[in-house]
Write an enzyme that holds these catalytic residues in place. Sequence first.
Site, short mmCIF file in Angstrom:
data_model
loop_
_atom_site.label_atom_id
_atom_site.label_comp_id
_atom_site.label_asym_id
_atom_site.label_seq_id
_atom_site.Cartn_x
_atom_site.Cartn_y
_atom_site.Cartn_z
N GLU A 105 1.04 -1.18 0.17
CA GLU A 105 -0.02 0.10 0.05
C GLU A 105 0.81 1.26 0.10
OE1 GLU A 105 -2.50 -1.19 3.75
OE2 GLU A 105 -1.19 -2.69 3.14
N CYS A 118 3.04 8.02 1.85
CA CYS A 118 3.83 6.87 2.89
C CYS A 118 3.80 5.83 2.04
CB CYS A 118 2.62 6.81 3.93
SG CYS A 118 2.99 5.25 4.86
N CYS A 125 5.76 -8.39 6.91
CA CYS A 125 7.19 -8.11 7.81
C CYS A 125 7.19 -9.01 8.46
CB CYS A 125 6.53 -6.59 8.61
SG CYS A 125 7.87 -6.12 9.65
N CYS A 129 5.43 -7.46 15.54
CA CYS A 129 5.11 -6.57 16.63
C CYS A 129 3.45 -6.77 16.70
CB CYS A 129 5.15 -5.15 16.29
SG CYS A 129 6.93 -4.58 15.92
N CYS A 132 0.19 -4.68 15.48
CA CYS A 132 0.39 -4.37 14.06
C CYS A 132 -0.38 -5.21 13.12
CB CYS A 132 1.90 -3.94 13.71
SG CYS A 132 2.29 -3.72 11.83
N GLY A 175 6.38 -3.04 6.18
CA GLY A 175 7.91 -3.57 6.29
C GLY A 175 8.70 -2.83 7.02
N SER A 230 10.43 3.46 16.55
CA SER A 230 9.25 3.04 17.27
C SER A 230 9.72 2.59 18.50
CB SER A 230 8.58 1.89 16.30
OG SER A 230 8.32 2.38 15.08
N LEU A 231 9.28 3.26 19.55
CA LEU A 231 9.87 2.79 21.04
C LEU A 231 8.61 2.02 21.45
CD1 LEU A 231 11.85 3.24 23.06
CD2 LEU A 231 10.65 5.21 23.80
N ASN A 232 7.59 2.80 21.84
CA ASN A 232 6.09 2.10 22.05
C ASN A 232 6.09 1.34 23.32
OD1 ASN A 232 5.57 2.80 19.30
ND2 ASN A 232 5.56 0.70 18.48
N CYS A 352 -1.48 0.93 9.11
CA CYS A 352 -0.43 0.16 8.72
C CYS A 352 -1.00 -1.05 8.20
CB CYS A 352 0.53 0.28 9.80
SG CYS A 352 2.01 -0.62 9.42
N1 SAH Z 1 8.30 -1.09 10.42
C1 SAH Z 1 8.77 0.28 10.94
C2 SAH Z 1 7.84 1.32 9.96
C3 SAH Z 1 6.32 0.72 9.68
S1 SAH Z 1 5.37 0.93 10.95
C4 SAH Z 1 8.26 0.61 12.12
O1 SAH Z 1 7.86 -0.38 12.89
O2 SAH Z 1 8.65 1.68 12.81
C5 SAH Z 1 5.18 2.79 11.16
C6 SAH Z 1 4.83 3.19 12.48
O3 SAH Z 1 3.12 2.69 12.76
C7 SAH Z 1 5.25 2.69 13.91
O4 SAH Z 1 5.78 3.53 14.45
C8 SAH Z 1 4.60 1.44 14.39
O5 SAH Z 1 4.61 1.36 15.55
C9 SAH Z 1 3.26 2.17 13.87
N2 SAH Z 1 1.89 1.22 13.99
C10 SAH Z 1 1.66 0.00 13.63
N3 SAH Z 1 0.62 -0.35 13.67
C11 SAH Z 1 -0.15 0.53 14.34
C12 SAH Z 1 -1.62 0.73 14.74
N4 SAH Z 1 -2.51 -0.27 14.45
N5 SAH Z 1 -1.81 1.92 15.05
C13 SAH Z 1 -1.01 2.86 15.07
N6 SAH Z 1 0.27 3.05 14.88
C14 SAH Z 1 0.77 1.69 14.36
FE1 SF4 Z 2 6.81 -4.61 10.98
FE2 SF4 Z 2 6.88 -1.91 11.76
FE3 SF4 Z 2 4.67 -3.50 11.64
FE4 SF4 Z 2 6.63 -4.10 13.55
S1 SF4 Z 2 5.12 -2.34 13.31
S2 SF4 Z 2 5.38 -5.63 12.45
S3 SF4 Z 2 8.51 -3.58 12.22
S4 SF4 Z 2 5.64 -2.88 10.05
#
Ligand code: SAH
Ligand code: SF4
Length: 366
Positions: A105, A118, A125, A129, A132, A175, A230-232, A352
């Site tokens: 996408e 984006c 991926c 996580c 995600c 990814g 991405s700290l989270n 995402c």
């Molecule tokens: N793989 C990389 C980049 C893609 S994800 C990464 O993880 O950083 C881009 C951002 O979207 C990341 O910060 C991720 O934590 C966040 N993200 C993933 N799923 C999400 C969701 N359902 N709601 C909000 N943010 C999300």
């Molecule tokens: Fe991959 Fe980023 Fe999604 Fe984690 S948040 S599974 S690294 S795309």
Amino acid sequence: MPVELLGKSQQELREWMASLGEPAYRGAQVYHALYAERRFDFAAMTNLPAALHERLKRQAAITLPAVARKYQSADGAVRYLLPLGPQPAAAGGSEAPPTRRATVEAVFMPSEGRQTICISTQAGCAVDCKYCLTATLGLVRNLSAGEIVGQVLVALEDNRERLAPRTNVVLMGQGEPLLNYDATMAAVRILLDPNALALSPRHVTLSTSGIVPGIERLAKEKVRPKLAVSLNASNDSERDALMPINRKYPIAALLEACRRYPLRPWERLTFEYVLLGGVNDSADDARRVARLVGGLRAKVNLIPWNPGVPQSGMPYAPPTPAAIEEFRSILAEKQVPVFVRYSRGQDIFAACGQLAVIESGIETHA
Ligand code: SAH
Ligand code: SF4
């Protein structure tokens, strides 16, 4: 087989032209026509002689990603579902064995004076996580440099009539860009090259889940995008549970790589923090995050978790508005620059990976 030109660097195009017995500078002219003028038809490359047009038509191809579906959001965002062909053959090798169909996408988001695009760097991926949707696909395959840069070109082309002067690109689609390092950086160099798409390094951001060797490699690049991490989570046990990659690259190692990362004078790091209601959004989490990032030249983007499709079955909830505000104000009080970022295009499933998950059953007609 015609040679695919999309994704090739200026040097590669020069060498390829020379291998055809043409002057190498013709390669530089194709490079400019392709990426700076965005001409995808050889006949439209007016800087080339007509005889070369004919030769290129026979021996080369420029293949932009096909758009299988396009979704318009009420907020102006447009989301593209892009089915990709088979994995492009590695140089000199044969085509890779067939994998699951790769669909990625890209999203075009217009705003005042600029557009943000984006893009994805992998189909699916492997990082897994837990919050995600892309993770539920697993890794389908890496994208080539041409497939990565092609997403930006498709989004620009499709909105040609309404482009604002400035373009931002975020590598935040499907990814983990640092696990497809070479193709991602080849694409980024084309985006940032003043002779190609000519985007400013201030306007291109790579987001990583925290692949420490990748961050260290990026630190040595002369041409590089901005870095978002991405700290989270605010401690290792919380982060282990949300992002299994934390067992390999725990918070201390990640922050050490961030501390050593050579920021340019205008630059600061971005930490993304997806707020999951009742999981990582407490006041204590906010205080710990402030301590973790306090010494760094950095800002924090708080992203309320986007639940996406109701049937995703994920055991999470978005944070309450009160929790978002408390988290934000604790960081702000501790002098950490902090912003709340809401996902655009929620009505078109813009979180995402969502479209690929929803659409993974459909037949596409590319
Ligand atoms: N793989 C990389 C980049 C893609 S994800 C990464 O993880 O950083 C881009 C951002 O979207 C990341 O910060 C991720 O934590 C966040 N993200 C993933 N799923 C999400 C969701 N359902 N709601 C909000 N943010 C999300
Ligand atoms: Fe991959 Fe980023 Fe999604 Fe984690 S948040 S599974 S690294 S795309």
